[in-house]
Design a protein around this motif. Structure first.
Motif, PDB file in Angstrom:
ATOM      1  N   LEU A 125     111.747 -21.314 -72.707  1.00  0.00           N
ATOM      2  CA  LEU A 125     110.311 -21.513 -72.604  1.00  0.00           C
ATOM      3  C   LEU A 125     109.858 -22.696 -73.455  1.00  0.00           C
ATOM      4  CD1 LEU A 125     107.551 -20.349 -71.592  1.00  0.00           C
ATOM      5  CD2 LEU A 125     107.474 -19.120 -73.762  1.00  0.00           C
ATOM      6  N   VAL A 126     110.339 -22.761 -74.682  1.00  0.00           N
ATOM      7  CA  VAL A 126     109.951 -23.844 -75.581  1.00  0.00           C
ATOM      8  C   VAL A 126     110.519 -25.180 -75.110  1.00  0.00           C
ATOM      9  CG1 VAL A 126     110.264 -24.732 -77.930  1.00  0.00           C
ATOM     10  CG2 VAL A 126     109.593 -22.371 -77.578  1.00  0.00           C
ATOM     11  N   SER A 127     111.757 -25.179 -74.634  1.00  0.00           N
ATOM     12  CA  SER A 127     112.339 -26.443 -74.184  1.00  0.00           C
ATOM     13  C   SER A 127     111.650 -26.965 -72.930  1.00  0.00           C
ATOM     14  CB  SER A 127     113.838 -26.292 -73.956  1.00  0.00           C
ATOM     15  OG  SER A 127     114.086 -25.393 -72.906  1.00  0.00           O
TER      16      SER A 127
ATOM     17  N   SER B 198     108.234 -28.276 -73.967  1.00  0.00           N
ATOM     18  CA  SER B 198     108.306 -29.574 -74.662  1.00  0.00           C
ATOM     19  C   SER B 198     108.514 -30.711 -73.666  1.00  0.00           C
ATOM     20  CB  SER B 198     109.429 -29.568 -75.695  1.00  0.00           C
ATOM     21  OG  SER B 198     110.681 -29.479 -75.066  1.00  0.00           O
ATOM     22  N   VAL B 199     109.262 -30.476 -72.602  1.00  0.00           N
ATOM     23  CA  VAL B 199     109.417 -31.490 -71.571  1.00  0.00           C
ATOM     24  C   VAL B 199     108.108 -31.646 -70.796  1.00  0.00           C
ATOM     25  CG1 VAL B 199     110.607 -32.024 -69.403  1.00  0.00           C
ATOM     26  CG2 VAL B 199     111.900 -31.193 -71.348  1.00  0.00           C
ATOM     27  N   GLY B 200     107.438 -30.560 -70.529  1.00  0.00           N
ATOM     28  CA  GLY B 200     106.185 -30.610 -69.783  1.00  0.00           C
ATOM     29  C   GLY B 200     105.075 -31.314 -70.529  1.00  0.00           C
ATOM     30  N   PHE B 201     104.993 -31.091 -71.830  1.00  0.00           N
ATOM     31  CA  PHE B 201     103.938 -31.709 -72.634  1.00  0.00           C
ATOM     32  C   PHE B 201     104.316 -33.059 -73.216  1.00  0.00           C
ATOM     33  CE2 PHE B 201     102.549 -27.184 -73.087  1.00  0.00           C
ATOM     34  CZ  PHE B 201     101.364 -27.339 -72.394  1.00  0.00           C
ATOM     35  N   SER B 202     105.493 -33.556 -72.914  1.00  0.00           N
ATOM     36  CA  SER B 202     105.907 -34.841 -73.495  1.00  0.00           C
ATOM     37  C   SER B 202     105.090 -35.998 -72.969  1.00  0.00           C
ATOM     38  CB  SER B 202     107.393 -35.085 -73.227  1.00  0.00           C
ATOM     39  OG  SER B 202     107.612 -35.227 -71.830  1.00  0.00           O
TER      40      SER B 202
ATOM     41  N   LYS C 153     119.005  -9.093 -79.888  1.00  0.00           N
ATOM     42  CA  LYS C 153     117.996  -9.486 -78.894  1.00  0.00           C
ATOM     43  C   LYS C 153     118.295 -10.886 -78.371  1.00  0.00           C
ATOM     44  CE  LYS C 153     114.515  -6.474 -80.678  1.00  0.00           C
ATOM     45  NZ  LYS C 153     113.121  -6.263 -80.993  1.00  0.00           N
ATOM     46  N   ARG C 154     119.503 -11.067 -77.884  1.00  0.00           N
ATOM     47  CA  ARG C 154     119.969 -12.371 -77.417  1.00  0.00           C
ATOM     48  C   ARG C 154     119.218 -12.830 -76.174  1.00  0.00           C
ATOM     49  NH1 ARG C 154     126.117 -12.580 -77.262  1.00  0.00           N
ATOM     50  NH2 ARG C 154     125.732 -12.661 -79.479  1.00  0.00           N
ATOM     51  N   GLY C 155     118.890 -11.921 -75.286  1.00  0.00           N
ATOM     52  CA  GLY C 155     118.169 -12.280 -74.067  1.00  0.00           C
ATOM     53  C   GLY C 155     116.768 -12.786 -74.360  1.00  0.00           C
ATOM     54  N   LYS C 156     116.084 -12.133 -75.286  1.00  0.00           N
ATOM     55  CA  LYS C 156     114.738 -12.569 -75.653  1.00  0.00           C
ATOM     56  C   LYS C 156     114.778 -13.923 -76.350  1.00  0.00           C
ATOM     57  CE  LYS C 156     111.747  -9.475 -76.853  1.00  0.00           C
ATOM     58  NZ  LYS C 156     110.941  -8.469 -77.560  1.00  0.00           N
ATOM     59  N   ALA C 157     115.780 -14.145 -77.179  1.00  0.00           N
ATOM     60  CA  ALA C 157     115.913 -15.440 -77.852  1.00  0.00           C
ATOM     61  C   ALA C 157     116.205 -16.551 -76.841  1.00  0.00           C
ATOM     62  CB  ALA C 157     117.021 -15.383 -78.897  1.00  0.00           C
TER      63      ALA C 157
END
Length: 92
Positions: A80-82, A85-89, A70-74
Motif C-alpha cells: 500500500l505504501v509503495s 508513493s509511486v502514485g503521489f510522486s 502478522k506477515r500478511g498485514k505487514a
C-alpha cells in the motif's frame, strides 16, 4: 540476484543496506560523467544490479523478517505504501 540473496542471508539487511547504498550513490554520480558508450553500459549495469536487484530485495525481505506473526498485514501495508508513493510522486 543470487549474490544479493546470499549476502542478505549472511550479512543481514542493515549491514547490506549500509554497504549497497554508497555503491548505488557512486553509480548515480558516475552517470553524470558518462562520455562514451561503454561507460554508459557499465553505469547502467551497475544501477540495474544495485538498484533494482539489491535495494528492492532488501526492502521486500526486511518486513517479512521483522513481522513473523502478522506477515500478511505487514506485506499489505508495504504494498500500500509503495504504490501510494509511486502514485503521489507526480505531486511533489
Amino acid at each position: 540476484m543470487p549474490f544479493a540473496g546470499v549476502a542478505l542471508d549472511r550479512i543481514g539487511s542493515r549491514k547490506l543496506m549500509c554497504i549497497v547504498s554508497p555503491i548505488y550513490i557512486i553509480f548515480v554520480f558516475s552517470m553524470g560523467l558518462v562520455n562514451n558508450w561503454y561507460t554508459l553500459a557499465f553505469c547502467l549495469a551497475g544501477l540495474r544490479f544495485i538498484g533494482a536487484e539489491c535495494l528492492v530485495l532488501i526492502a521486500s525481505v526486511t518486513p517479512n523478517k521483522w513481522f513473523v506473526r502478522k506477515r500478511g498485514k505487514a506485506a499489505a501495508y508495504l504494498s500500500l505504501v509503495s504504490s501510494a508513493s509511486v502514485g503521489f510522486s507526480g505531486f511533489f
